[in-house]
Motif scaffolding. Structure first.
Motif, PDB file in Angstrom:
ATOM      1  N   LEU A 179       0.623  -1.281  -0.801  1.00  0.00           N
ATOM      2  CA  LEU A 179       0.137   0.312  -0.008  1.00  0.00           C
ATOM      3  C   LEU A 179       0.765   1.178  -0.259  1.00  0.00           C
ATOM      4  O   LEU A 179       0.203   2.472  -0.702  1.00  0.00           O
ATOM      5  CB  LEU A 179      -1.175   0.043   0.713  1.00  0.00           C
ATOM      6  CG  LEU A 179      -1.871  -0.874   1.234  1.00  0.00           C
ATOM      7  CD1 LEU A 179      -3.161  -0.884   2.585  1.00  0.00           C
ATOM      8  CD2 LEU A 179      -2.682  -1.064  -0.109  1.00  0.00           C
ATOM      9  N   SER A 269      -2.886   4.023   9.164  1.00  0.00           N
ATOM     10  CA  SER A 269      -3.724   2.728   8.814  1.00  0.00           C
ATOM     11  C   SER A 269      -2.882   1.687  10.281  1.00  0.00           C
ATOM     12  O   SER A 269      -2.173   1.833  10.659  1.00  0.00           O
ATOM     13  CB  SER A 269      -2.972   1.627   8.036  1.00  0.00           C
ATOM     14  OG  SER A 269      -3.568   1.836   6.535  1.00  0.00           O
ATOM     15  N   THR A 329      -7.013  -0.424   7.125  1.00  0.00           N
ATOM     16  CA  THR A 329      -6.196  -0.189   6.025  1.00  0.00           C
ATOM     17  C   THR A 329      -6.171   0.558   4.790  1.00  0.00           C
ATOM     18  O   THR A 329      -7.506   0.297   3.994  1.00  0.00           O
ATOM     19  CB  THR A 329      -6.007  -1.436   6.276  1.00  0.00           C
ATOM     20  OG1 THR A 329      -5.992  -2.215   5.390  1.00  0.00           O
ATOM     21  CG2 THR A 329      -4.312  -2.159   7.478  1.00  0.00           C
ATOM     22  N   GLY A 330      -5.065   1.881   4.210  1.00  0.00           N
ATOM     23  CA  GLY A 330      -5.419   2.108   3.149  1.00  0.00           C
ATOM     24  C   GLY A 330      -3.853   2.624   2.677  1.00  0.00           C
ATOM     25  O   GLY A 330      -2.838   2.270   3.040  1.00  0.00           O
ATOM     26  N   GLU A 367     -11.242   0.783  -7.666  1.00  0.00           N
ATOM     27  CA  GLU A 367     -11.884  -0.244  -6.839  1.00  0.00           C
ATOM     28  C   GLU A 367     -12.740  -1.647  -7.287  1.00  0.00           C
ATOM     29  O   GLU A 367     -13.997  -0.378  -7.386  1.00  0.00           O
ATOM     30  CB  GLU A 367     -11.048  -0.179  -4.923  1.00  0.00           C
ATOM     31  CG  GLU A 367      -9.471  -0.108  -4.750  1.00  0.00           C
ATOM     32  CD  GLU A 367      -9.829   0.090  -3.848  1.00  0.00           C
ATOM     33  OE1 GLU A 367     -10.328  -1.478  -3.073  1.00  0.00           O
ATOM     34  OE2 GLU A 367      -9.032   0.456  -2.705  1.00  0.00           O
ATOM     35  N   HIS A 383     -10.923   6.136  -4.557  1.00  0.00           N
ATOM     36  CA  HIS A 383     -10.468   6.123  -3.277  1.00  0.00           C
ATOM     37  C   HIS A 383      -9.721   5.832  -3.489  1.00  0.00           C
ATOM     38  O   HIS A 383      -8.839   4.394  -3.548  1.00  0.00           O
ATOM     39  CB  HIS A 383     -11.579   5.642  -2.289  1.00  0.00           C
ATOM     40  CG  HIS A 383     -11.318   6.290  -1.085  1.00  0.00           C
ATOM     41  ND1 HIS A 383     -11.346   7.582   0.028  1.00  0.00           N
ATOM     42  CD2 HIS A 383     -10.105   5.830  -0.295  1.00  0.00           C
ATOM     43  CE1 HIS A 383     -10.539   7.809   0.637  1.00  0.00           C
ATOM     44  NE2 HIS A 383      -9.655   6.328   1.245  1.00  0.00           N
ATOM     45  N   TYR A 405     -18.890   5.067   0.009  1.00  0.00           N
ATOM     46  CA  TYR A 405     -17.416   4.733  -0.217  1.00  0.00           C
ATOM     47  C   TYR A 405     -16.770   6.324  -1.881  1.00  0.00           C
ATOM     48  O   TYR A 405     -17.301   5.691  -3.063  1.00  0.00           O
ATOM     49  CB  TYR A 405     -17.203   3.347  -1.595  1.00  0.00           C
ATOM     50  CG  TYR A 405     -17.800   2.546  -0.257  1.00  0.00           C
ATOM     51  CD1 TYR A 405     -16.638   1.747   0.281  1.00  0.00           C
ATOM     52  CD2 TYR A 405     -18.523   2.000   0.315  1.00  0.00           C
ATOM     53  CE1 TYR A 405     -16.012   0.836   1.557  1.00  0.00           C
ATOM     54  CE2 TYR A 405     -18.377   1.766   1.529  1.00  0.00           C
ATOM     55  CZ  TYR A 405     -17.974   0.713   1.603  1.00  0.00           C
ATOM     56  OH  TYR A 405     -17.559  -0.505   2.783  1.00  0.00           O
TER      57      TYR A 405
END
Length: 618
Positions: A179, A269, A329-330, A367, A383, A405
């Motif tokens: 990530l 995250s 998490t991102g 996504e 996003h 989202y």
């Protein structure tokens, strides 16, 4: 004097009525085969007549076994140990055994004495995650045989069931690195924990093998309170992601981060370990490694049973570890960067997602929503979406509206199916949680430099197709920032379609549904051709609308058919051109519907005149 009460009936009474010796009654009650069948029948009839029940203690003394096993755990309040206990209890009950549980309260000094006392009362011992050092453990084990260790490796002659927590933590680190994270904080567990040592060794290996990886070890513990107390040290570490010792530590950290207003995962995250039952209900839901502890307990029991003379069983391996990716998490947060004037923009595939970027960094990620819960109406979305300077202008699954989202084509009702998520407005009843959530599934994506095309089928809650969509997402530099063009063509290929919003089913003003853009919750100035403020823009058919948040701006333009703007700026910041403002939108079979929206993202604050000038040039 009356007969002796039934609860004082003894083996002597049975022997007298059956006219046999006490030894014969004992052999019958213990299932010995050396007694003639007619005598067995006479003894059992006497026992039934007297309502006699053999004493478990007496039987244990006679047979030399208790049909009980002892389980010693560090802390019964830890859900991980509760799951192991459940697995052992369920499996041992099938073999006619009961479990005696002893807790050491995380005290390594008390473990040996507790283990020896528990073993004296039972036929065997199970020690889960013992905290004592290796030398004391080696000295103890011969005194408590038969014994099995869970989550602790002992000498070769002692059976053990061990989860490879080193591999588990490496799974987490590799995912976070993927990530974009390079500075990670590890909230270390109890110093005496063997599994914590495995984690630390794996982190040392990762630091050597992964270029640029910077690991910060923070002493913490194992409890929710420990994670809660660690928040300030986590922020001081300047890490972009946290690897917590377990899920409980992660829960405590998340609670404190929520209290002080740190956005997870936009700012930080957080990951856990074990995937205990509450992990998916954390706020936000917790990314963690799934360790099937109940299966681990069952495996430990099967191996122990074989060592105490039970039936042979195939020696299964330790259950496989899997990463449960959720909302905590991102991507790594990006620092603001100066825009690159001579840059070019393009789409690239990264695993199962697509990223739009330039030399300035990531601009947008597309996504498919495959990990979205069904109640959120899974659908593809964008996003993060960022300015060239790295400022995020989207938010995903925020606390106020979990079903929001980023940027997505979200519609309240399509023939009664929710493609918006969460509750549906029911006339005369209000917002109601129904099982009517559909899905938008990608059939395939093609990329041509700046343009991404996604062919999508919309399905109802029964899995029946409703619509097909061809979606085009194109990026380009514009006005010192960049522009994103979203164009969707929906076709009612499977029959007529009726699109509703809550406004068309009885809720005044709630006309949401369309290409919906969820912005971060921040102080926001709204501009439109009808004036400044949300009140002026709400419901207007201004061809453009601008959201100014500090030194960044989002300008939205409807380049084709202009629909009324639905927006919010108080409880949350979000906007869409409304498909069904005050009446349903109906498509006849095979009829097409074209939706388009152009966004300009700028690292500067717009004034109304400037916004109008830019919109006129699009």
């Amino acid at each position: 004097m009356g007969r002796t009460p039934k609860d004082t009936i003894t083996i002597t009474d049975v022997a007298r009525v059956a006219e046999v010796s006490r030894a014969t009654v004992s052999r019958v009650m213990n299932g010995r085969l050396s007694v003639a069948p007619e005598i067995v029948a006479r003894v059992r009839a006497a026992a039934e007549q007297l309502n006699y029940r053999p004493s478990d203690l007496a039987r244990s003394l006679s047979l030399g076994r208790t049909n009980m096993v002892a389980l010693v755990v560090p802390d019964l309040g830890n859900p991980l140990f509760q799951q192991i206990l459940r697995g052992i209890t369920n499996a041992s009950a099938a073999a006619g055994y009961k479990v005696l549980v002893a807790e050491t309260d995380e005290d390594p000094e008390a473990e040996a004495a507790i283990a020896i006392e528990a073993r004296r009362r039972c036929d065997a011992l199970i020690m889960v995650s013992p905290r004592m050092d290796q030398q004391r453990l080696v000295e103890l084990l011969p005194q408590v045989q038969p014994v099995i260790l869970v989550n602790r490796q002992g000498p070769a002659e002692v059976s053990s069931v061990v989860v490879d927590y080193g591999r588990a933590v490496r799974i987490v680190v590799d995912y976070l690195v993927g990530l974009g994270h390079r500075r990670l904080a590890f909230l270390s567990g109890p110093p005496a924990s063997a599994s914590n040592m495995l984690r630390l060794r794996a982190l040392e290996v990762a630091a050597r093998e992964i270029p640029g990886l910077d690991l910060v070890r923070l002493e913490c513990g194992w409890s929710i309170e420990d994670g809660y107390a660690a928040m300030e040290r986590v922020l001081e570490s300047q890490a972009t992601a946290v690897v917590a010792f377990n899920d409980l530590v992660a829960f405590g950290l998340l609670a404190r981060l929520n209290e002080v207003g740190v956005a997870v995962p936009a700012d930080l995250s957080v990951t856990g370990m074990d995937d205990i039952g509450l992990a998916r209900f954390a706020v936000p839901s917790l990314t963690t490694v799934r360790v099937p502890q109940k299966d681990l307990g069952e495996l430990a029991w099967r191996r122990l049973l074989a060592s105490i003379g039970g039936p042979a069983d195939a020696a299964d391996g330790v259950p496989e570890l899997r990463l449960a990716v959720r909302a905590s998490t991102g991507p790594v947060p990006q620092d603001p960067r100066p825009a690159a004037s001579d840059d070019r923009i393009g789409w690239q595939q990264q695993g199962d997602i697509f990223e739009l970027g330039s030399s300035a960094g990531l601009l947008a990620r597309y996504e498919f929503g495959r990990r979205m819960p069904q109640v959120h109406a899974p659908r593809p979305y964008l996003h993060p979406v960022r300015t060239l300077g790295g400022h995020p202008l989207t938010q995903v699954s925020p606390v106020d509206h979990r079903h929001h989202y980023g940027v997505s084509l979200a519609v309240a009702q399509v023939n009664g199916t929710s493609h918006w998520g969460a509750r549906t407005y029911v006339r005369g009843q209000g917002p109601t949680l129904l099982t009517n959530h559909g899905q938008q599934r990608s059939r395939g994506v093609t990329v041509n430099d700046r343009e991404l095309i996604d062919d999508i089928t919309w399905y109802d809650e029964q899995g029946r197709p409703q619509l097909v969509e061809r979606r085009s997402l194109t990026g380009d530099l514009a006005f010192g920032g960049w522009r994103l063009d979203w164009r969707s063509v929906l076709t009612a290929r499977y029959g007529s379609v009726r699109i509703d919003s809550p406004a068309t089913t009885g809720r005044d003003g709630a006309a949401y549904g369309g290409i919906f853009w969820r912005l971060p919750l921040s102080e926001t100035v709204v501009l439109s051709a009808d004036g400044e403020g949300a009140e002026a823009a709400f419901g207007s058919t201004s061809p453009w609308i601008a959201f100014v948040q500090g030194d960044v701006s989002l300008l939205l333009v409807q380049p084709e058919h202009v629909r009324p703007w639905f927006l919010r700026v108080s409880e949350y910041v979000g906007v869409c051109p409304a498909l069904a403002w005050d009446e349903p939108l109906v498509l006849q079979p095979n009829q097409e519907l074209t939706l388009s929206l152009t966004a300009v993202l700028l690292d500067r604050s717009l004034e109304a005149a400037d916004a109008k000038r830019l919109a006129d040039q699009l």
